[in-house]
Design a protein around this motif. Structure first.
Motif, mmCIF file in Angstrom:
data_model
loop_
_atom_site.group_PDB
_atom_site.id
_atom_site.type_symbol
_atom_site.label_atom_id
_atom_site.label_comp_id
_atom_site.label_asym_id
_atom_site.label_seq_id
_atom_site.Cartn_x
_atom_site.Cartn_y
_atom_site.Cartn_z
ATOM 1 N N ARG A 114 -2.980 -4.495 2.304
ATOM 2 C CA ARG A 114 -3.539 -3.270 2.870
ATOM 3 C C ARG A 114 -3.056 -2.081 2.060
ATOM 4 N NH1 ARG A 114 -4.894 -1.828 8.816
ATOM 5 N NH2 ARG A 114 -4.775 -4.085 8.937
ATOM 6 N N LEU A 115 -4.002 -1.334 1.528
ATOM 7 C CA LEU A 115 -3.725 -0.128 0.758
ATOM 8 C C LEU A 115 -4.079 1.067 1.630
ATOM 9 C CD1 LEU A 115 -3.026 1.438 -1.810
ATOM 10 C CD2 LEU A 115 -5.348 0.964 -2.631
ATOM 11 N N ASP A 116 -3.075 1.651 2.280
ATOM 12 C CA ASP A 116 -3.273 2.773 3.191
ATOM 13 C C ASP A 116 -3.115 4.067 2.410
ATOM 14 O OD1 ASP A 116 -3.379 4.593 5.244
ATOM 15 O OD2 ASP A 116 -1.600 3.846 6.279
ATOM 16 N N ARG A 166 1.075 4.647 -4.359
ATOM 17 C CA ARG A 166 0.704 3.856 -3.184
ATOM 18 C C ARG A 166 0.133 2.514 -3.602
ATOM 19 N NH1 ARG A 166 -0.275 6.177 1.960
ATOM 20 N NH2 ARG A 166 1.074 7.802 1.164
ATOM 21 N N GLU A 174 3.039 0.167 -4.595
ATOM 22 C CA GLU A 174 3.751 -0.378 -3.437
ATOM 23 C C GLU A 174 2.911 -1.412 -2.695
ATOM 24 O OE1 GLU A 174 4.668 3.000 -1.027
ATOM 25 O OE2 GLU A 174 5.804 3.975 -2.634
ATOM 26 N N ALA A 175 1.709 -1.023 -2.313
ATOM 27 C CA ALA A 175 0.873 -1.861 -1.455
ATOM 28 C C ALA A 175 0.387 -3.125 -2.148
ATOM 29 C CB ALA A 175 -0.319 -1.060 -0.940
#
Length: 138
Positions: A24-26, A39, A42-43
């Protein structure tokens, strides 16, 4: 191929049922390219060699050897509308990088795991006031 906003729960359930790794890339609060790249790192569990540029991201998404083995990989992009609205040109480039990665894995035809991306659409009952995605021809 063009990414279109989709309901997230059915895509995640289908991917997990098929033995795919889901990531999941929020993008909530992301308003810059540097923030987006951080991001993504990290994701998506990107290797440290991936720099903060589009070419490096595209290269990493064509490699995937750094992810655990699975039947396939699904990236679910959530809370993307703020970034798309704040940085429409960068958003368009990001979508192109994702589309090219999906097309690359679809065309590999060598038994490699699949790769898919879902842009999470609005929740049921939510008003969709976000930017529209440009349709690519061809």
């Amino acid at each position: 191929m063009t990414l279109e906003p989709q309901p997230l729960a059915p895509a995640l359930a289908a991917a997990q049922e098929a033995g795919w790794t889901t990531l999941r890339l929020d993008l909530d609060g992301v308003r810059s390219k540097a923030g987006l790249m951080g991001r993504c790192g990290e994701a998506l569990r990107l290797p440290e060699w991936v720099g903060g540029n589009w070419d490096a991201l595209a290269d990493a998404l064509r490699d995937l050897s750094w992810l655990p083995g699975a039947a396939g990989r699904l990236v679910a992009v959530t809370s993307w509308r703020g970034y798309a609205g704040a940085r429409p040109g960068e958003w368009e480039t990001f979508v192109e990088v994702l589309e090219e990665a999906v097309d690359f894995w679809r065309g590999s035809g060598d038994g490699e795991p699949g790769f898919a991306v879902v842009l999470a659409g609005p929740e049921a009952g939510a008003r969709d006031g976000g930017p529209r995605l440009k349709r690519r021809r061809g």
